[in-house]
Scaffold this active site. Structure first.
Site, PDB file in Angstrom:
ATOM      1  N   HIS A  26       0.817  -1.219   0.000  1.00  0.00           N
ATOM      2  CA  HIS A  26       0.000   0.000   0.000  1.00  0.00           C
ATOM      3  C   HIS A  26       0.853   1.272   0.000  1.00  0.00           C
ATOM      4  O   HIS A  26       0.567   2.238  -0.694  1.00  0.00           O
ATOM      5  CB  HIS A  26      -0.938  -0.043   1.206  1.00  0.00           C
ATOM      6  CG  HIS A  26      -2.087   0.899   1.100  1.00  0.00           C
ATOM      7  ND1 HIS A  26      -2.909   1.178   2.148  1.00  0.00           N
ATOM      8  CD2 HIS A  26      -2.529   1.644   0.070  1.00  0.00           C
ATOM      9  CE1 HIS A  26      -3.807   2.052   1.770  1.00  0.00           C
ATOM     10  NE2 HIS A  26      -3.607   2.355   0.509  1.00  0.00           N
TER      11      HIS A  26
ATOM     12  N   ARG B  78      -9.569  -0.173  -8.412  1.00  0.00           N
ATOM     13  CA  ARG B  78      -9.361  -1.029  -7.230  1.00  0.00           C
ATOM     14  C   ARG B  78     -10.020  -0.362  -6.025  1.00  0.00           C
ATOM     15  O   ARG B  78      -9.351   0.326  -5.246  1.00  0.00           O
ATOM     16  CB  ARG B  78      -7.876  -1.234  -6.968  1.00  0.00           C
ATOM     17  CG  ARG B  78      -7.152  -2.073  -8.011  1.00  0.00           C
ATOM     18  CD  ARG B  78      -5.716  -2.297  -7.601  1.00  0.00           C
ATOM     19  NE  ARG B  78      -5.053  -3.322  -8.360  1.00  0.00           N
ATOM     20  CZ  ARG B  78      -4.207  -3.098  -9.377  1.00  0.00           C
ATOM     21  NH1 ARG B  78      -3.937  -1.876  -9.757  1.00  0.00           N
ATOM     22  NH2 ARG B  78      -3.630  -4.109  -9.996  1.00  0.00           N
TER      23      ARG B  78
ATOM     24  N   ARG C  69     -14.285  -2.437  -9.882  1.00  0.00           N
ATOM     25  CA  ARG C  69     -14.154  -3.761  -9.281  1.00  0.00           C
ATOM     26  C   ARG C  69     -14.679  -3.715  -7.858  1.00  0.00           C
ATOM     27  O   ARG C  69     -14.320  -2.816  -7.087  1.00  0.00           O
ATOM     28  CB  ARG C  69     -12.693  -4.204  -9.266  1.00  0.00           C
ATOM     29  CG  ARG C  69     -12.529  -5.529  -8.526  1.00  0.00           C
ATOM     30  CD  ARG C  69     -11.165  -6.099  -8.651  1.00  0.00           C
ATOM     31  NE  ARG C  69     -10.197  -5.398  -7.812  1.00  0.00           N
ATOM     32  CZ  ARG C  69      -8.900  -5.678  -7.814  1.00  0.00           C
ATOM     33  NH1 ARG C  69      -8.435  -6.607  -8.627  1.00  0.00           N
ATOM     34  NH2 ARG C  69      -8.084  -5.037  -7.040  1.00  0.00           N
TER      35      ARG C  69
ATOM     36  N   ASN D 287      -1.886 -10.850 -12.843  1.00  0.00           N
ATOM     37  CA  ASN D 287      -1.065 -10.907 -11.621  1.00  0.00           C
ATOM     38  C   ASN D 287      -1.472 -12.121 -10.792  1.00  0.00           C
ATOM     39  O   ASN D 287      -0.644 -12.927 -10.381  1.00  0.00           O
ATOM     40  CB  ASN D 287      -1.253  -9.642 -10.769  1.00  0.00           C
ATOM     41  CG  ASN D 287      -0.972  -8.375 -11.550  1.00  0.00           C
ATOM     42  OD1 ASN D 287      -0.264  -8.411 -12.548  1.00  0.00           O
ATOM     43  ND2 ASN D 287      -1.533  -7.259 -11.118  1.00  0.00           N
ATOM     44  N   ASP D 288      -2.767 -12.229 -10.565  1.00  0.00           N
ATOM     45  CA  ASP D 288      -3.225 -13.373  -9.780  1.00  0.00           C
ATOM     46  C   ASP D 288      -3.217 -14.657 -10.589  1.00  0.00           C
ATOM     47  O   ASP D 288      -2.909 -15.724 -10.057  1.00  0.00           O
ATOM     48  CB  ASP D 288      -4.628 -13.099  -9.217  1.00  0.00           C
ATOM     49  CG  ASP D 288      -4.545 -12.264  -7.944  1.00  0.00           C
ATOM     50  OD1 ASP D 288      -3.707 -12.602  -7.088  1.00  0.00           O
ATOM     51  OD2 ASP D 288      -5.281 -11.280  -7.825  1.00  0.00           O
TER      52      ASP D 288
ATOM     53  N   ARG E  77       2.807 -13.624  -5.166  1.00  0.00           N
ATOM     54  CA  ARG E  77       3.157 -12.411  -5.920  1.00  0.00           C
ATOM     55  C   ARG E  77       3.838 -11.352  -5.067  1.00  0.00           C
ATOM     56  O   ARG E  77       4.425 -10.424  -5.597  1.00  0.00           O
ATOM     57  CB  ARG E  77       1.894 -11.826  -6.584  1.00  0.00           C
ATOM     58  CG  ARG E  77       0.838 -11.448  -5.597  1.00  0.00           C
ATOM     59  CD  ARG E  77      -0.477 -11.094  -6.256  1.00  0.00           C
ATOM     60  NE  ARG E  77      -0.538  -9.692  -6.651  1.00  0.00           N
ATOM     61  CZ  ARG E  77      -1.639  -9.111  -7.103  1.00  0.00           C
ATOM     62  NH1 ARG E  77      -2.741  -9.824  -7.278  1.00  0.00           N
ATOM     63  NH2 ARG E  77      -1.641  -7.853  -7.435  1.00  0.00           N
TER      64      ARG E  77
ATOM     65  N   CYS F 201      -6.056  -6.617 -17.426  1.00  0.00           N
ATOM     66  CA  CYS F 201      -5.747  -5.472 -16.568  1.00  0.00           C
ATOM     67  C   CYS F 201      -4.615  -5.773 -15.598  1.00  0.00           C
ATOM     68  O   CYS F 201      -4.324  -4.979 -14.719  1.00  0.00           O
ATOM     69  CB  CYS F 201      -6.994  -5.000 -15.820  1.00  0.00           C
ATOM     70  SG  CYS F 201      -7.687  -6.270 -14.754  1.00  0.00           S
TER      71      CYS F 201
END
Ligand code: PEP
Ligand code: MG
Length: 591
Positions: free
Chosen positions: A193, A300, A336, A458-459, A469, A506
Site C-alpha cells: 500500500h 481497485r 471492481r 497478476n493473480d 506475488r 488489466c
C-alpha cells in the site's frame, strides 16, 4: 568506489542526492521507576505528549487532504482514535500511578500488551492496524523521550534520497515530494500500500533492496533509478554520466508522452486498441484522463477502505465512483468490487489470521459472506451508473454460482433503489476477473453468465505457478510468460470471442511491451495499465503490426518453455520496436 544495488522498480523516475536514513523504529526506553511525588508530573507529560502528537497528526492529515484528497487523509484516523482510546489511556495512567513507571515506560508496556493480544487472538488487522499502532508508538515515545521526530524531514534541511528498511502508508503520505527526491527501501513490493501511495506522489522508488539500509551512511550520494529498480551509492564519474543521460532521456520522454497522449491507440497496421487505465486512488483519474486513457479498466475500490476503521458509507462511496466516472463521459469505467484479503486488510474487518491469505478469505468470498458490506457497495455503484458507462467487475470468481448470487443481490438492490426513487441506469454490464486456473478452465460456462471477462494476470500467474506475488524472493519465478499462463490466456480469449463478449487484460502484463504484443496477437484488444504506463505502451502498440503479433502469439502458444515464449515474442516485436529502452525494467531476454 561506486556500489550498485538492484531491487525492484516500484515508482517511475530517476533522482540523485544525499542519503538520509529514515530510522522509523521504536526507540529503546530506559527502565525508570518514579517517586510518588513524580506521579502527577509523569501524568502531565503523558497528556502533553498525546496532545503534541495529536496536533502533529492533525497537521499531517490536513496537508495530506490538501495534496491527495480526503480519502487518503483518512489513513490517519485510526491513529487519532487510538490516541484517546480508554483501553490505552486508562491502563497507562494506572501503570504510572500504581506501578510507579515513567510515562514512557508505562506507555511502552501498554503497547506491548496490546500488540501481543492482537497478534495472539488473531483478530488480525494484523498488517494495517499493527502498522498504525507502531507509527503511534514511535511518535509518542520520541516525544516522551525528548528525541527529534524522525519523520520531520524539514529538520534535515536539504533534499534527500530516503533510505529505509520499510515504510508505512501513514508515513509515506506525509513525505513532501519537494524534499524527498527518491525512496530506496530494503523491503516492500509493487503492490504494498505505501508503494502505491509513493507512485501517486510521483516519488521515484526502488524496493526489495535487501540490506541497503545497513550499508549506507547519511550524506553519502546515491542515484535511484525507479524505472529499472537500481540504486548506485557513491557514484563515480561514469555513473554520473549515465545518470545525466538517463535523466535527459526521461525529460525528453516526458515531452514526447504529452504528445503521444493525444494520439490514437492503434497498431501500425490499423488495429484499434481500447487502452484504459488502472486506478488505485480516485485522485489518479485526472492523470489517467490527461494521458488519454479510454476509460478506467480497473478501479481497485478496496483502497477506499484499507487503512480505515469504518466502512465508508454509501454516499461517500457513491461520490468517489461518480467523481471518477465523470472524468470519462465517453468511455467505460470498470469498477471492481472490494478485493479485500490477500495482502489488503481493512481494520474494521476483524479478519481471522490465516496461514495462506492469498488462498484464503479474499475478494468475492469476503463480500458474499458480508452481505451488508457488499450491498452498500453495490448500491453505491448502481447509483453511479446514472453518470456514465459504469460496469461492475467481480474479483476472484471461480464458478457460476458466485455470479448468480451477485446478480440476485443486484436485483434486490435495484428494487430498493427503485422503491426509494433513486436513479440508476439498468443497462449496466456485469463481468468477472479471470484470475484463477479454475476460472480459465471454466471459461465457457462462466461466459454464459457474464457480459465481459477481464484477465487479472497478476493473480492468474500467482495461482497457476503457485508463486506468491508479494514474495520478493520468488520474483524471478513469477513469470506471466510461462506456457501454462500463455495457454490459459489463449483459451480465455478464444472462449470470449466465441461467446461474443469482451475480453481485456488489466494485470501488469498489459503494461509490458512484450505482454501487449502477445495479448494483441491473441486478439485481446482491450488493455488496462497503470496511468504512468499509458503513453509508453501506446507508443509500443503504434509501432508494431497486429499481423506480426498474431504470428508470434501462435508460436508462443505452442512453445514448450517460458524461455521459448520470450524468444519468439522478442524476435517478433524486436523487428519494429526498439526494446533497448525497456532493458532492465522488464525481463525481455529469452533467458
Ligand atoms: C490481477 O490480479 O492481475 C489484477 C489486475 O488485480 P490485482 O492486481 O488488484 O489483484
Ligand atoms: Mg487480482
Amino acid at each position: 568506489m561506486s556500489r550498485v544495488f538492484d531491487g525492484y522498480a516500484a515508482a517511475e523516475g530517476i533522482a540523485s542526492g544525499p542519503i538520509h536514513r529514515l530510522d522509523w523504529g521504536v526507540p529503546a526506553v530506559p527502565h525508570e521507576v518514579i517517586e510518588a511525588s513524580e506521579v502527577e508530573r509523569e501524568l502531565d507529560r503523558f497528556a502533553d505528549a498525546r496532545s503534541w502528537v495529536r496536533d502533529r497528526i492533525l497537521e499531517i492529515k490536513a496537508r495530506t487532504e490538501a495534496r491527495l484528497g480526503p480519502v487518503e487523509a483518512r489513513i490517519f484516523d485510526p491513529q487519532l482514535l487510538m490516541l484517546d482510546d480508554p483501553e490505552m489511556v486508562d491502563e497507562v495512567t494506572r501503570y504510572i500511578r500504581d506501578n510507579r513507571l515513567s510515562a514512557a515506560r508505562a506507555f511502552e508496556w501498554r503497547m506491548l500488551e496490546i500488540q501481543a493480544r492482537w497478534t495472539r487472538t488473531g483478530h488480525a488487522m494484523v498488517l494495517d492496524r499493527l502498522n498504525d499502532l507502531e507509527d503511534l508508538q514511535i511518535r509518542l515515545l520520541h516525544r516522551l523521550l525528548g528525541l527529534p521526530d524522525p519523520s520531520d524531514l524539514a529538520r534535515v534541511g536539504t533534499d534527500v534520497v530516503l533510505v529505509t528498511r520499510d515504510l508505512t502508508p501513514s508515513l509515506t503520505v506525509q513525505l513532501d515530494p519537494k524534499h524527498v527526491l527518491a525512496i530506496a527501501a530494503d523491503r516492500g513490493t509493487r503492490t504494498a500500500h505505501w508503494v502505491i501511495l509513493a507512485r501517486s506522489l510521483e516519488i521515484p522508488t526502488v524496493v526489495g533492496l535487501g540490506s541497503l539500509f545497513q550499508q549506507v551512511r547519511d550524506g553519502q550520494e546515491a542515484i535511484v533509478d525507479g524505472r529499472i529498480g537500481r540504486v548506485v551509492v557513491d557514484p563515480d564519474e561514469r555513473d554520473r554520466a549515465v545518470f545525466l543521460e538517463r535523466r535527459r532521456q526521461l525529460e525528453a520522454w516526458e515531452e514526447e508522452a504529452e504528445f503521444i497522449a493525444t494520439q490514437d491507440a492503434i497498431t501500425a497496421d490499423g488495429q484499434p486498441v481500447a487502452l484504459r487505465a488502472n486506478l488505485d486512488l480516485p485522485g489518479e483519474a485526472q492523470h489517467a484522463a490527461h494521458f488519454g486513457a479510454q476509460g478506467i479498466g480497473l478501479f481497485r475500490t478496496e483502497f477506499l477502505v484499507v487503512g480505515r476503521n469504518a466502512v465508508p458509507d454509501e454516499d461517500e462511496q457513491y461520490e468517489a465512483y461518480r467523481a471518477v466516472t465523470e472524468h470519462f463521459p465517453h468511455h467505460a469505467v470498470y469498477i471492481r468490487t472490494f478485493d479485500l484479503g490477500g495482502d489488503k486488510f481493512p481494520m474494521f474487518l476483524h479478519m481471522p489470521r490465516e496461514e495462506n491469505p492469498f488462498l484464503g478469505w479474499r475478494a468475492i468470498r469476503v463480500c458474499l459472506d458480508m452481505p451488508e458490506l457488499f450491498r452498500t457497495q453495490l448500491r453505491a455503484i448502481l447509483r453511479s451508473t446514472a453518470h456514465g458507462d459504469v460496469r461492475i467487475m467481480l474479483p476472484l470468481i471461480n464458478d457460476v454460482e458466485e455470479i448468480s448470487r451477485v446478480r440476485e443481490l443486484l436485483e434486490e438492490e435495484e428494487d430498493n433503489l427503485k422503491a426509494d426513487g433513486v436513479p440508476f441506469n439498468p443497462g449496466y454490464k456485469v463481468g468477472i476477473l479471470v484470475e484463477t486456473p479454475a476460472a480459465a478452465l471454466e471459461a465457457v460456462e462462466l461466459s454464459r453468465h457474464c457480459d465481459f471477462f477481464s484477465i487479472g494476470t497478476n493473480d492468474l500467474t500467482q495461482y497457476t505457478l503457485a508463486v506468491d506475488r508479494t514474495n520478493s524472493r520468488l520474483a524471478r519465478l513469477f513469470n506471466p510468460f510461462h506456457p501454462a499462463v500463455v495457454r490459459q490466456l489463449a483459451q480465455v480469449a478464444r472462449v470470449a470471442k466465441a461467446a461474443g463478449i469482451e475480453v481485456s487484460v488489466c494485470g501488469e502484463m498489459a503494461a509490458n511491451p512484450m505482454g501487449a504484443f502477445l495479448l494483441l496477437g491473441l486478439d485481446i484488444t482491450s488493455l488496462s495499465v497503470a496511468w504512468p504506463s499509458l503513453p509508453e505502451i501506446k507508443k509500443v502498440i503504434r509501432q508494431f503490426r497486429v499481423e506480426d503479433a498474431r504470428r508470434a502469439a501462435a508460436a508462443a502458444v505452442e512453445a514448450q518453455t517460458g524461455r521459448e515464449v520470450a524468444a519468439v515474442l522478442t524476435e517478433g516485436i524486436g523487428a519494429t520496436v526498439d526494446l533497448s529502452v525497456f532493458a532492465g525494467r522488464w525481463n525481455l531476454s529469452p533467458g
